[in-house]
Design a protein around this motif. Structure first.
Motif, mmCIF file in Angstrom:
data_model
loop_
_atom_site.group_PDB
_atom_site.id
_atom_site.type_symbol
_atom_site.label_atom_id
_atom_site.label_comp_id
_atom_site.label_asym_id
_atom_site.label_seq_id
_atom_site.Cartn_x
_atom_site.Cartn_y
_atom_site.Cartn_z
ATOM 1 N N GLY A 89 33.835 51.587 47.177
ATOM 2 C CA GLY A 89 34.113 49.973 47.859
ATOM 3 C C GLY A 89 33.295 49.031 47.602
ATOM 4 N N ASP A 90 32.197 49.676 46.767
ATOM 5 C CA ASP A 90 31.145 48.968 45.810
ATOM 6 C C ASP A 90 31.842 48.229 45.019
ATOM 7 N N LEU A 91 33.127 48.986 44.049
ATOM 8 C CA LEU A 91 33.212 48.369 42.786
ATOM 9 C C LEU A 91 33.958 46.936 43.498
ATOM 10 N N ASP A 92 34.752 47.069 44.287
ATOM 11 C CA ASP A 92 35.247 45.915 44.996
ATOM 12 C C ASP A 92 34.830 44.119 44.887
ATOM 13 N N ASP A 93 34.109 43.374 44.492
ATOM 14 C CA ASP A 93 34.223 42.389 44.269
ATOM 15 C C ASP A 93 34.765 41.662 45.061
ATOM 16 N N GLY A 94 36.483 41.368 44.873
ATOM 17 C CA GLY A 94 37.032 40.497 45.374
ATOM 18 C C GLY A 94 37.365 40.154 44.789
ATOM 19 N N VAL A 95 36.922 39.508 43.664
ATOM 20 C CA VAL A 95 37.520 38.857 42.491
ATOM 21 C C VAL A 95 37.828 39.218 40.860
ATOM 22 N N LEU A 96 37.169 39.946 40.501
ATOM 23 C CA LEU A 96 37.539 40.350 39.361
ATOM 24 C C LEU A 96 37.875 41.848 38.855
ATOM 25 N N THR A 97 36.605 42.046 40.356
ATOM 26 C CA THR A 97 36.940 43.513 40.251
ATOM 27 C C THR A 97 37.983 44.286 42.313
ATOM 28 N N ARG A 98 38.970 45.180 41.948
ATOM 29 C CA ARG A 98 39.179 45.406 43.443
ATOM 30 C C ARG A 98 40.115 46.693 42.778
ATOM 31 N N VAL A 99 39.567 47.343 44.580
ATOM 32 C CA VAL A 99 39.841 48.827 44.184
ATOM 33 C C VAL A 99 40.994 49.079 45.142
ATOM 34 N N LEU A 100 41.797 49.464 44.400
ATOM 35 C CA LEU A 100 43.219 50.208 45.368
ATOM 36 C C LEU A 100 43.310 51.800 46.151
ATOM 37 N N PRO A 101 43.269 52.603 47.012
ATOM 38 C CA PRO A 101 43.262 53.807 47.368
ATOM 39 C C PRO A 101 44.001 54.616 46.823
ATOM 40 N N LYS A 102 44.847 55.769 46.498
ATOM 41 C CA LYS A 102 46.137 56.585 45.683
ATOM 42 C C LYS A 102 45.451 57.422 47.071
ATOM 43 N N PRO A 103 47.325 57.329 47.743
ATOM 44 C CA PRO A 103 48.119 57.300 46.757
ATOM 45 C C PRO A 103 48.141 55.462 47.307
ATOM 46 N N PHE A 104 48.985 54.712 46.608
ATOM 47 C CA PHE A 104 49.084 53.099 46.877
ATOM 48 C C PHE A 104 50.366 53.206 47.434
ATOM 49 N N ASP A 105 50.534 51.781 48.044
ATOM 50 C CA ASP A 105 51.714 51.182 48.070
ATOM 51 C C ASP A 105 52.064 50.019 46.933
ATOM 52 N N LEU A 106 53.410 50.742 47.185
ATOM 53 C CA LEU A 106 53.761 49.757 45.762
ATOM 54 C C LEU A 106 53.626 47.635 46.059
ATOM 55 N N ASP A 107 53.869 47.107 47.593
ATOM 56 C CA ASP A 107 53.592 46.101 47.692
ATOM 57 C C ASP A 107 52.317 45.834 47.490
ATOM 58 N N GLU A 108 51.393 46.808 48.386
ATOM 59 C CA GLU A 108 50.010 46.196 48.167
ATOM 60 C C GLU A 108 49.586 45.997 46.015
ATOM 61 N N LEU A 109 49.940 47.010 45.326
ATOM 62 C CA LEU A 109 49.741 46.942 44.327
ATOM 63 C C LEU A 109 50.277 46.521 43.342
ATOM 64 N N ARG A 110 51.602 45.769 43.553
ATOM 65 C CA ARG A 110 52.045 44.745 43.038
ATOM 66 C C ARG A 110 51.131 43.301 43.413
ATOM 67 N N GLY A 111 50.721 43.451 44.505
ATOM 68 C CA GLY A 111 49.678 42.111 45.636
ATOM 69 C C GLY A 111 48.824 41.869 44.581
ATOM 70 N N LEU A 112 48.127 42.403 44.157
ATOM 71 C CA LEU A 112 46.766 43.179 43.606
ATOM 72 C C LEU A 112 47.034 42.674 41.625
ATOM 73 N N ILE A 113 47.577 43.212 41.603
ATOM 74 C CA ILE A 113 48.502 43.004 40.013
ATOM 75 C C ILE A 113 48.527 41.088 39.633
ATOM 76 N N SER A 114 49.314 40.724 40.916
ATOM 77 C CA SER A 114 49.594 39.519 41.148
ATOM 78 C C SER A 114 47.965 38.726 41.618
ATOM 79 N N ALA A 115 47.132 38.691 42.369
ATOM 80 C CA ALA A 115 46.182 38.694 42.544
ATOM 81 C C ALA A 115 45.273 38.224 40.959
ATOM 82 N N LEU A 116 45.007 39.840 40.616
ATOM 83 C CA LEU A 116 43.561 39.591 39.263
ATOM 84 C C LEU A 116 44.464 39.040 38.179
ATOM 85 N N ALA A 117 46.213 39.370 37.647
ATOM 86 C CA ALA A 117 46.161 38.669 36.570
ATOM 87 C C ALA A 117 46.682 36.866 37.257
ATOM 88 N N GLY A 118 46.377 36.140 38.143
ATOM 89 C CA GLY A 118 46.283 34.869 38.555
ATOM 90 C C GLY A 118 47.726 34.427 37.011
#
Length: 118
Positions: A89-118
């Motif tokens: 959790g300490d890696l997740d700064d909410g801006v440039l670095t986000r953490v997603l637990p495995k196994p991951f939900d595909l919709d959550e993965l897609r959402g984080l990819i969209s948010a990070l890639a802006g």
């Protein structure tokens, strides 16, 4: 968008590659942190790094620290995938670095990819 996927599990790498390519993105693959660091510092930067937290050679947290400390890579968005979410959790700064637990939900993965890639 070009994405670098770093995971020591070939099955996870292939799955993530397939997800990214189906979404219309180009996926480059690396099997460990050393290979990823080499690519990040010798080739053009991807728009996003998807990084496994537990790698055999360089811990994902150590690689993120290297990325943030180097002017060439400091602003690269990183999505850390981990089976050890409780210790990441300490890696997740909410801006440039986000953490997603495995196994991951595909919709959550897609959402984080969209948010990070802006």
């Amino acid at each position: 968008m070009r994405v670098l996927i770093v995971d020591d599990d070939p099955g996870v790498r292939r799955l993530l590659q397939m997800i990214m390519e189906r979404a219309g993105h180009e996926a480059d693959l690396a099997g460990d942190g050393g290979e990823a660091w080499h690519r990040l510092t010798t080739a053009s930067l991807p728009r996003l790094l998807i990084l496994d937290r537990m790698l055999p050679d360089i811990d994902g947290a150590d690689l993120v620290a290297r990325i943030r400390a180097d002017a060439r890579t400091a602003h690269l968005p990183v999505l850390v995938l981990t089976a050890a979410a409780g210790t990441s959790g300490d890696l997740d700064d909410g801006v440039l670095t986000r953490v997603l637990p495995k196994p991951f939900d595909l919709d959550e993965l897609r959402g984080l990819i969209s948010a990070l890639a802006g």
